[in-house]
Scaffold this motif. Structure first.
Motif, PDB file in Angstrom:
ATOM      1  N   VAL A 147       8.572   3.398  -6.390  1.00 14.34           N
ATOM      2  CA  VAL A 147       8.794   4.803  -6.052  1.00 14.34           C
ATOM      3  C   VAL A 147       9.523   5.471  -7.219  1.00 14.34           C
ATOM      4  O   VAL A 147      10.651   5.099  -7.550  1.00 14.34           O
ATOM      5  CB  VAL A 147       9.636   4.950  -4.763  1.00 14.34           C
ATOM      6  N   GLN A 148       8.859   6.450  -7.836  1.00 14.01           N
ATOM      7  CA  GLN A 148       9.448   7.147  -8.982  1.00 14.01           C
ATOM      8  C   GLN A 148       9.621   8.622  -8.614  1.00 14.01           C
ATOM      9  O   GLN A 148       8.661   9.381  -8.582  1.00 14.01           O
ATOM     10  CB  GLN A 148       8.549   7.015 -10.208  1.00 14.01           C
ATOM     11  N   PRO A 149      10.852   9.061  -8.314  1.00 11.80           N
ATOM     12  CA  PRO A 149      11.078  10.452  -7.889  1.00 11.80           C
ATOM     13  C   PRO A 149      10.894  11.440  -9.041  1.00 11.80           C
ATOM     14  O   PRO A 149      11.166  11.111 -10.197  1.00 11.80           O
ATOM     15  CB  PRO A 149      12.529  10.434  -7.407  1.00 11.80           C
ATOM     16  N   TYR A 150      10.443  12.630  -8.704  1.00 14.22           N
ATOM     17  CA  TYR A 150      10.312  13.677  -9.713  1.00 14.22           C
ATOM     18  C   TYR A 150      11.695  14.199 -10.100  1.00 14.22           C
ATOM     19  O   TYR A 150      11.903  14.668 -11.215  1.00 14.22           O
ATOM     20  CB  TYR A 150       9.452  14.814  -9.167  1.00 14.22           C
TER      21      TYR A 150
ATOM     22  N   ILE B  79       7.916  14.301  -3.003  1.00 18.43           N
ATOM     23  CA  ILE B  79       8.971  14.412  -4.022  1.00 18.43           C
ATOM     24  C   ILE B  79       9.007  13.200  -4.954  1.00 18.43           C
ATOM     25  O   ILE B  79       9.900  13.072  -5.783  1.00 18.43           O
ATOM     26  CB  ILE B  79      10.362  14.593  -3.369  1.00 18.43           C
ATOM     27  N   ALA B  80       8.039  12.300  -4.791  1.00 19.39           N
ATOM     28  CA  ALA B  80       8.028  11.113  -5.642  1.00 19.39           C
ATOM     29  C   ALA B  80       6.607  10.584  -5.816  1.00 19.39           C
ATOM     30  O   ALA B  80       5.736  10.799  -4.964  1.00 19.39           O
ATOM     31  CB  ALA B  80       8.914  10.020  -5.049  1.00 19.39           C
ATOM     32  N   GLN B  81       6.407   9.897  -6.914  1.00 20.04           N
ATOM     33  CA  GLN B  81       5.135   9.216  -7.155  1.00 20.04           C
ATOM     34  C   GLN B  81       5.260   7.797  -6.634  1.00 20.04           C
ATOM     35  O   GLN B  81       6.192   7.066  -6.989  1.00 20.04           O
ATOM     36  CB  GLN B  81       4.810   9.212  -8.650  1.00 20.04           C
TER      37      GLN B  81
ATOM     38  N   SER C  94       0.848  -1.187   0.000  1.00 20.59           N
ATOM     39  CA  SER C  94       0.000   0.000   0.000  1.00 20.59           C
ATOM     40  C   SER C  94       0.887   1.240   0.000  1.00 20.59           C
ATOM     41  O   SER C  94       1.860   1.305   0.758  1.00 20.59           O
ATOM     42  CB  SER C  94      -0.903   0.020   1.238  1.00 20.59           C
ATOM     43  N   PRO C  95       0.592   2.248  -0.834  1.00 19.76           N
ATOM     44  CA  PRO C  95       1.386   3.485  -0.832  1.00 19.76           C
ATOM     45  C   PRO C  95       1.422   4.159   0.533  1.00 19.76           C
ATOM     46  O   PRO C  95       2.391   4.840   0.879  1.00 19.76           O
ATOM     47  CB  PRO C  95       0.667   4.365  -1.869  1.00 19.76           C
ATOM     48  N   ALA C  96       0.350   3.965   1.322  1.00 14.18           N
ATOM     49  CA  ALA C  96       0.271   4.590   2.645  1.00 14.18           C
ATOM     50  C   ALA C  96       1.366   4.094   3.585  1.00 14.18           C
ATOM     51  O   ALA C  96       1.679   4.751   4.575  1.00 14.18           O
ATOM     52  CB  ALA C  96      -1.103   4.331   3.264  1.00 14.18           C
ATOM     53  N   MET C  97       1.964   2.952   3.262  1.00 15.59           N
ATOM     54  CA  MET C  97       3.037   2.418   4.103  1.00 15.59           C
ATOM     55  C   MET C  97       4.246   3.342   4.143  1.00 15.59           C
ATOM     56  O   MET C  97       5.058   3.289   5.064  1.00 15.59           O
ATOM     57  CB  MET C  97       3.451   1.036   3.592  1.00 15.59           C
ATOM     58  N   LEU C  98       4.364   4.221   3.142  1.00 12.31           N
ATOM     59  CA  LEU C  98       5.506   5.144   3.070  1.00 12.31           C
ATOM     60  C   LEU C  98       5.148   6.567   3.517  1.00 12.31           C
ATOM     61  O   LEU C  98       5.964   7.477   3.368  1.00 12.31           O
ATOM     62  CB  LEU C  98       6.054   5.185   1.640  1.00 12.31           C
ATOM     63  N   ASP C  99       3.946   6.740   4.062  1.00 11.54           N
ATOM     64  CA  ASP C  99       3.487   8.086   4.449  1.00 11.54           C
ATOM     65  C   ASP C  99       4.402   8.752   5.469  1.00 11.54           C
ATOM     66  O   ASP C  99       4.528   9.983   5.488  1.00 11.54           O
ATOM     67  CB  ASP C  99       2.061   8.022   5.004  1.00 11.54           C
TER      68      ASP C  99
END
Length: 265
Positions: A147-150, A134-136, A113-118
């Motif tokens: 994790v894809q950084p801008y 700073i990342a998608q 889940s993306p929320a794991m990195l909140d």
């Protein structure tokens, strides 16, 4: 409105009680009418004034330093102060619930889940910033996170932040993106995380109790200012406890949901 005192004859209290209080104040007819100015007492120091056939709006009386005068606060003003306290309580309690949910979401389970990195913060050019700013972050499947950084120059800093966190995942940096596999939790790890979740839930409840305490102090301040009676404060305290109990139940609900998620293999 300022009214001069005079030893006028007392009149009967507006509220009939077993032991009616003595009238607080007596007023002189300063309105140049044929009727008398009447003072009526009440439990919260609210009074109604009548000048001849004219009835004035009920007001709250409080002393000021200049002898022989009173200052009036309208019921609307007092209600506005009470409403402001109630609004602040609910806003802060809602924020507490949101924080508890956010903390729960950041604890990983066996499903990605993306929320794991909140909660991950990255040292970005000397300034700590949240990873998601700073990342998608996405989940290509149920067991991996991408994790894809801008800004690609931040890849190493992101990798370091993930390694330093307590997620227990190993980031794979290919120079373009960071991939992570979410391992299944062992039984011992699930129990350990369940204790962490329980602690966070209790911290949320402590925060709710502190909000309730602050509101009670605000009500007591109004009582000291003679804007609320002791009975008013008791009633408001009871209502406040009901609101607090309601939010306590919300924390219990999200905790049980998270605990069930943690212990499900």
């Amino acid at each position: 409105m300022t009214i001069a005192f005079s030893p006028a004859t007392p009149v009967r209290s507006l509220y009939q009680k077993p032991n009616p209080p003595k009238p607080l104040l007596f007023f002189q007819d300063d309105f140049r009418t044929s009727g008398n100015v009447v003072s009526l007492t009440a439990s919260a120091n609210y009074v109604s004034l009548r000048v001849g056939a004219r009835s004035l709006q009920p007001v709250k009386l409080s002393w000021v330093k200049r002898r022989g005068t009173v200052r009036c606060a309208t019921i609307e003003q007092i209600e506005a102060e009470k409403a402001a306290i109630e609004k602040d309580v609910k806003e802060r309690m809602e924020k507490t619930i949101d924080n508890v949910r956010s903390n729960f979401n950041s604890i990983r389970t066996g499903r990605a889940s993306p929320a794991m990195l909140d909660k991950i913060e990255v040292d970005y050019y000397g300034t700590p910033v949240s990873l998601k700013s700073i990342a998608q972050i996405s989940t290509p499947d149920s067991s991996s996170i991408l994790v894809q950084p801008y800004d690609k120059s931040s890849l190493k800093a992101i990798e370091k932040a993930i390694v330093s966190s307590d997620l227990g995942m190993t980031p794979n940096n290919d120079g373009e993106v960071i991939r992570m596999s979410v391992p299944q939790l062992t039984s011992d790890r699930r129990k350990e995380l369940s204790k962490i979740v329980s602690k966070q839930a209790e911290e949320g409840k402590v925060a709710l109790r502190n909000i309730r305490r602050d509101a009670l102090k605000a009500y007591e301040k109004l009582e000291k200012e003679k804007k609320l009676s002791e009975d008013n404060v008791k009633d408001l305290s009871g209502d406040l406890q009901k609101v607090t109990d309601e939010y306590m139940k919300k924390i219990d609900t999200v905790f049980k949901q998270k605990e069930k998620e943690m212990l499900t293999v």
